[in-house]
Enzyme design. Sequence first.
Site, PDB file in Angstrom:
ATOM      1  N   SER A 168      -3.582 -16.236 -37.082  1.00 49.46           N
ATOM      2  CA  SER A 168      -4.567 -16.772 -36.159  1.00 49.46           C
ATOM      3  C   SER A 168      -5.374 -15.599 -35.600  1.00 49.46           C
ATOM      4  O   SER A 168      -5.702 -14.661 -36.326  1.00 49.46           O
ATOM      5  CB  SER A 168      -3.866 -17.565 -35.044  1.00 49.46           C
ATOM      6  N   TYR A 223     -15.408 -20.451 -35.055  1.00 51.02           N
ATOM      7  CA  TYR A 223     -14.310 -19.535 -35.376  1.00 51.02           C
ATOM      8  C   TYR A 223     -13.118 -19.787 -34.461  1.00 51.02           C
ATOM      9  O   TYR A 223     -11.978 -19.904 -34.919  1.00 51.02           O
ATOM     10  CB  TYR A 223     -14.774 -18.087 -35.247  1.00 51.02           C
ATOM     11  N   LYS A 271      -9.157 -20.916 -35.300  1.00 44.87           N
ATOM     12  CA  LYS A 271      -7.971 -20.093 -34.995  1.00 44.87           C
ATOM     13  C   LYS A 271      -6.981 -20.855 -34.116  1.00 44.87           C
ATOM     14  O   LYS A 271      -5.768 -20.652 -34.215  1.00 44.87           O
ATOM     15  CB  LYS A 271      -8.410 -18.792 -34.329  1.00 44.87           C
ATOM     16  N   ASP A 281      -9.619 -20.165 -54.097  1.00 48.02           N
ATOM     17  CA  ASP A 281     -10.811 -20.254 -53.259  1.00 48.02           C
ATOM     18  C   ASP A 281     -10.531 -21.318 -52.205  1.00 48.02           C
ATOM     19  O   ASP A 281     -10.555 -22.515 -52.483  1.00 48.02           O
ATOM     20  CB  ASP A 281     -12.026 -20.628 -54.101  1.00 48.02           C
ATOM     21  N   ASN A 326      -3.194 -15.577 -44.775  1.00 43.43           N
ATOM     22  CA  ASN A 326      -3.912 -14.555 -44.007  1.00 43.43           C
ATOM     23  C   ASN A 326      -5.336 -14.307 -44.463  1.00 43.43           C
ATOM     24  O   ASN A 326      -5.937 -13.280 -44.143  1.00 43.43           O
ATOM     25  CB  ASN A 326      -3.115 -13.233 -44.014  1.00 43.43           C
TER      26      ASN A 326
END
Length: 259
Positions: A112, A145, A149, A31, A58
């Site tokens: 990413s 977000y 990334k 997790d 990923n």
Amino acid sequence: MASRSQERAEAAIAELKGETKKESIYYLHLDLADLASVKASATEFQSKETQLHMLFNNAGVMSCPMDMITKQGFDMQFGTNVIGHSYFTKLLLPTLLATAKTDGTVRVINVSSNGQLGAPKGGILWDTLKDGPVRNKKLGRQAAYCQSKWGNVVFAKELGKLYGDQGIVSTSLNPGAIRTELMRHSPAWMPFIFGGLLNDADPFGAMTQLYAGTAPEAASMNGKYFIPWAREGAPRKDTEDEGAAKKLWDYIDEVTAGF
């Protein structure tokens, strides 16, 4: 296969076993939104395995509601996408380095997104990474977000810079616009508008990742960034900022030191 959901992981493992006729795949609980779980997962892996040739970072979340935070109080997107993956990778460094010593090279692939282009100026708003009033004032779902990334690319580059001479080939990539559950938290209009632009997960979802992990020529592309489908591209220019890279590396060490 390191996953949060044992049920879903085991379903995927059963499918893989059927397709590959190999029985060596097993479930590892991980997790990424809980640093204690990340530590336990790495410890369990190292109790079972002495080699690690490819690590695919990923997992990920996107556009989570701002009230979602990790177990340790970090922004859910940065905590999962960057801190969790990076800490897991750092814990596995002894195994990666030992494998590289005997096999020549190992690969770490950090997924990413094209979203890295939309990160705030400077890449990361450092005072938004922990929950609090500043985070909610300065950060929205999409910005959170995008900065995560951007962080994936910077971490990958710094890992390659620090350990490339010891056989670690660290890359990052944009996997493409893939039809998965990643948009589960996005506004309802987003899947409706962009749905026609998405590509099927099979075979496109894994294509660029597998290129980074398995293509012979990618073994000499430490620090590079790949784009769809399976080719070299370029991330945002400021992902080359050495000061930001060191700050991110040190920040992850600092926030995980208690574990």
